[in-house]
Design an enzyme around this catalytic site. Sequence first.
Site, PDB file in Angstrom:
ATOM      1  N   ASP A 466       0.940  -1.079   0.001  1.00 57.93           N
ATOM      2  CA  ASP A 466      -0.028   0.070  -0.038  1.00 57.93           C
ATOM      3  C   ASP A 466       0.823   1.424  -0.095  1.00 57.93           C
ATOM      4  OD1 ASP A 466      -2.382   1.390   0.085  1.00 57.93           O
ATOM      5  OD2 ASP A 466      -3.021   0.347   1.836  1.00 57.93           O
ATOM      6  N   ASP A 536     -10.909   1.666  -3.532  1.00 56.25           N
ATOM      7  CA  ASP A 536     -11.508   1.631  -2.430  1.00 56.25           C
ATOM      8  C   ASP A 536     -12.888   1.368  -2.295  1.00 56.25           C
ATOM      9  OD1 ASP A 536      -9.181   0.976  -0.594  1.00 56.25           O
ATOM     10  OD2 ASP A 536      -9.002   3.043   0.069  1.00 56.25           O
TER      11      ASP A 536
END
Length: 736
Positions: A466, A536
């Site tokens: 990430d 997301d």
Amino acid sequence: MKKIFLIVSIALTALIFPNFSMGELLNLSTPKTSLVLDASVGEPLKILYYGDKIKEADVDNLKVSPLLNHQAYPAYGIYPQNEAALSLTHADGNRTTVLEVTGVEKEVKDGAEITTVKMKDKFYPVEVKVNYRVRPGYDVIETWVDIVNNKENNITLNRFMSGYLPIRYGDVWLSSLYGNWGNETRLTQEPLTHGVKMIKNKDGVRNAQTSHPEVMFSLDGQPRENEGRVIGAALCYPGNYKLFIDTDASNHHHFFAGINEENSEYHLKAGETFTTPELALTYSEEGLSGASRNFHKWGRDNRLHAGDKERKILLNSWEGVYLKVNEDVMAGMMEDIAKMGGELFVMDDGWFGDKYKRNVDNSSLGDWIVDTNKLPNGIGGLLKEAKKNGISFGIWIEPEMANTISELYEKHPEYIVKADNRDIATGRGGTQIVLDMSNPAVQDIVFEVVDTLLTSYPEIDYIKWDANAPIMEHGSQYLSKDNQSHLFIDYHKGLTKTLERIRAAHPEVTIQACASGGGRASWGLLPWFDEFWTSDNTDALQRIYMQWGTSYFYPAIAMASHISASPNHQTSRRIPIKFRADVAMSGRLGLEMQPKDMNESDRAVCEQAIADYKKIRPIVQFGDLYRLQSPYDKKGVASLMYVTPDKDDAVFFWWKTETFVNQQVPRIPMAGLNPDKIYRITELNRIDRTPLPFEGKEYSGKFLISNGLEIPLTHNAPAGQNSDFASRVLRVTEVK
Ligand code: DGJ
């Protein structure tokens, strides 16, 4: 003398490379496209043609009547009103560059033909090499440039584009992607009008969250998916970029693409070379979908890490438990996904931190030590659990980042990106900071974090890498005062160097590129990553739009697409499990939820989807994409299909995007099938009590291409399963 040598070497080269045409013209041809350049010695390199594969007989005529008539890599200074691909300041302050061709070199590397046109400044010892790579069997040409400072003192590069392409002025439309967090890869299509259209990024870290460095040009007016001439361009770079099209009073739209040079002027000492990232160009006469297929095939086979390996069906823990990771919960999730037919479990954020615990998102990045309060048996314990369930195990890390609340920052405040005499600018949680990847000591730390994890636990099968912050201040504590402008570029040089090391040591592990969702869906990173987290936002309806945009440049195998809970955590929308599954199955299928929260019937649909996906996985992940009906056209329905290269198997996806009573939606003709073959239709993921009227029936490819099938607008499902959503997944298999 030099000229004689060149002619001899050109003649020899022509014997070895069929792509090469005699004289000064370079004909770089792929199976269906050609790029023709004029590389006359003593002249600037010129581009004469880019388009459909040209016949040898027509090549020579290009000298007198070219399709395109422009320098192939224009440099700044003489006639400074023209936009340039290269601009540099020589050691003596002269801001002009005048390039002439000195020769052409060809080499075959890893099976690809690389043509290098060498140019030099007419006065200064600066060399510019423009490179073109043609890979046999692929309709993509990659171009990049080496700028060599042969012996001047410092020169300063002010602009250093990867490539330039003139596009014949006309009714040209641009397709590009824009967006934001939770709404990445929105497609926008517009005609190119006079003036400048610019697409740019200055995030520093996540270069795909807002716009994207990839575009398509439809040359015959309004864009069409399966017809018309299209040029596609994809800049393969993970950092700040700038793409712009200058439509001036000339015969060309002038397209430039490369690193964003703003605040990034680069100094080259004597003997140094600056190499730009690659710009991949494609051309198709089969519309936008055709250009996408060219990119997908080229990317899967040549650029995406392990692009020939099927991806596993996984459960990721983030939306299921967020930071509330613990051993029992992880074990439960592993058991559930294994029972449902999944193959991999990924533990997301929340598992680490020793002195500072990662209970909220404001601490511990950088301290990659298991939190033994949450996981008393550590990663080893989780791996055992995964093994017991017969699945693989993956783990989340964010190696380029730290928090001000972390042991790493306490020990090494000098490792972070920070400008002198300024307060620290922070991101997520009010404490997130970015490690300075231009610093070799930081590169070592990042390598060691990943290497230690994978060497200590070789069974780790997957890493979710990430990156949740941009570069928040322009300052490197490592780079010299004079080279502060190198930060944005050297960050990515450092990152890619580190990724190279990681891949050399750990070629087998699957690595996902995630950056606050889709911020790193980038051809610049995919040589080291197997896939990216698309967004997301897991809302299936909104995903149709985002995944549609993503599919313009990226293949389904790289596009992580997860079934999540309802109501959706980002939009609060309630969407039935069937629709959620049908959307997720059009990419790399996964789950993003706590399976324990699912009721029995949802679980059954999910299990069915996983079982069905296993049947169609090779078609989705390695097949050719045909986009049929765009959600952006607002016809109430969106549809696409994947077809095997042999055209013997296909999957057709159809999703309603809105619902009204007595609604009229178009019937969708299929594409990509062989008109002469006979296909049988089977519905996958079926929830209806009765089969579709065409279930099991056989149709010619011709009929399906001309007419498609009449898809019912609603479901006839058991009580409680009908809703305002409808979708279908049909397998279209050749009857042999
Ligand atoms: C942002 C990612 O996009 C999410 O999927 C999740 O991994 C969180 N970070 C974790 O902090």
